[in-house]
Structures are given as structure tokens and as C-alpha cells.
Design an enzyme around this catalytic site. Sequence first.
Site, PDB file in Angstrom:
ATOM      1  CB  ALA A 139      36.974  37.956  38.986  1.00 18.63           C
ATOM      2  CD  GLU A 169      42.364  34.458  39.734  1.00 16.80           C
ATOM      3  OE1 GLU A 169      43.511  34.341  39.605  1.00 16.80           O
ATOM      4  OE2 GLU A 169      41.752  35.342  40.312  1.00 16.80           O
TER       5      GLU A 169
HETATM    6 ZN   LIG Z   1      40.782  36.491  40.748  1.00 17.56          ZN
END
Ligand SMILES: [Zn+2]
Length: 342
Positions: free
Chosen positions: A72, A284
Site C-alpha cells: 500500500a 494485513e
Molecule cells: Zn493494508
Amino acid sequence: MIIDCHGHYTTAPRELELYRNAQLAALAEPSRRPTSTELAVTDDQIRESIEKNQLKFQKERGTDLTIFSPRAAGMAHHIGDERTGKQWARLCNGLIHRVCTLFPDNFVGVCQLPQVPGVSPANCVEELEYCVNTWGFVGCNLNPDPSGGYWTDPPLTDRYWYPIYEKMVELDVPAMVHVSSSCNPCFHGTGAHYMNGDTTAFMQFLTADLFKDFPTLKFIIPHGGGAVPYHWGRYRGLAQDMKRPPLSEHLMKNVFFDTCVYHYPGIELLTKVIPIDNILFASEMVGAVKGIDPETGHHFDDTKRYVDQLKGLSEGDRKKLFEGNARRVYPRLDALLKQRRM
Ligand SMILES: [Zn+2]
């Protein structure tokens, strides 16, 4: 089956970073532009980067399938121009496709979009379509703030964003609302900018009628929904004061939260406050917080342990949280699993 709806390829071979460096250097000095749009990365390199990291953790922690997207922070939509952004997104998504092809039982792809601050997200339609139709991706990451911490684009409920929503609805794919790195020194990336992004997106949805225009549009707000579950009373009260419909009617068919909350009390609160139908399991990993919690002796991001400790979660709710909700929110994943008779 345990589906982790939030994983990034944070362990990609170094060639990816070198490519990006060359691409960015070329912004100042065009002669340094990479000549190829291919990455010189072998399947063995990819296997190694996954087997020693994400796959190892999947096995150790007992999860089965990760919905997987490019790193990200690496998206960095605030850097470069439209052309470099498109090239960069395709390259990062291509690596995700290779991971999913090498490990089809363990990873399903979600794409990065070539967003640019101030440029209509209509420019992302082509990439989304390509990744879904050609590579079988099941969703996308949508950055609510491509400026990297300065919030120069309109809120997510503005018509500005409608071209990408129209395509999401047509393809029946959800978006995870996911910021990238912060270039604003006031906001630490994963410690502040991420939480701000999550909380801000929710409040934007609360104040507008986006889901009247797009009744089937779906968003996952990651990191446990930022500050939202903790302040649920505030949001319910604000909705009431603003003469908005109750959150349960207004948002909960379209907005979902993941379980990337890195301690047991947080997960307990999330599952007490937010309807179970709106929570998707996620960790995550390998991502924002990599260390081991000295208080528990386990990785902070081993979120399955917290869910397993929840008291009073029925078997049916557990199945929803680990599998059923993800299959409902990502219809293309459900179709893929049904094809495999899962
Ligand atoms: Zn993430």
C-alpha cells in the site's frame, strides 16, 4: 475455510523497488527512464519471497487464503504523473497476478489503481477492468487521498468518483478504502495517516447519499475501521443530529470493517459494537506492525488468535467472520471458490 481479506506483497523482490527508483529518477532526468515495462524477476524469486513470509505465516497461524494486493505504501499516488502511475500500477498488479498463479490455493488478487491527485478516477477504469477480466482479480484498493496526506481531492461521496464506482458495480467488485504513504510530516504513515483515512472515509459515507445512487457498491474500511467502532456512539449521535438515517439502515449494507486490530480488547470491542455481518477477518501480514508483543509472546498482527479467544461468538458467527462475509462482499471470490467446489 479462513479467508484473510487484507494482505500486501510487502516482500516483493528488490527489482521492483529498483524499477520504481529508476522510474522516479526519470521524472527529473528522462534519459534514466526504464527501457522495459517488464521486471527481470524469476518465478523462483517470487516463490522464495512468498514461501518464507506470507505463506509461512498462513501455515503457522492456520489461515487458508489471502486476498492479496500490492504494497500500500508503495502505491504513492502523489508521486509522478498519469503515465508513470499507469505503468507502475500495471507492474505491481502483474506481480500480484504471478503470485496468485504460482500459489492459486493461497492468494487471490486485488489491484492497485493508477490514481493521481486532481485527475478524475475515470483514468482507473481500464486498469480495474483489465485486472478483473484478464487476471481474475476480485477487487481493488481505492485511495481516498491520492495526495498522500493533504486531502486535495473531493470526498469519496462526490460525483468526481462515480466513473470508478460505475465500473465496480458493473464488475461486481468491492474496494478496500486504503491510503498510501504520507508525505505530510504531521501524519505518520501507518500510525496516523492510515487511521485518519479509515475514519474520514466512514464519516464521508455517513454524511451523503452515495448508496442511494449505488445500492450495491461495497467498501471495506481496513484497520478495524480506524476510530469508528471505538466512537460508534459519536457517529450514531452525529447521524441523528444531522437528520441522517440510522447507521444500521444507511450504511451497513455497503460498508464493512476488517479485523486488523492488533490487540485482544480492540477485537472484542469491534465484534461487540459492529454487527458480525459487517466484519471480515484480516491480518494485513506481513505489513504495518511486524513485531512480537512482549505481553503475549505472539505477533501483534496474528489477529486470528484474538478472534479465537472471543467468548460468546457462535459457530455460525465465527464462520461468517472467517469466510462467509468475505464471500458475500467479494462475489467473484465466491464464484471462484464454488468453481473449485469449496
Ligand atoms: Zn493494508
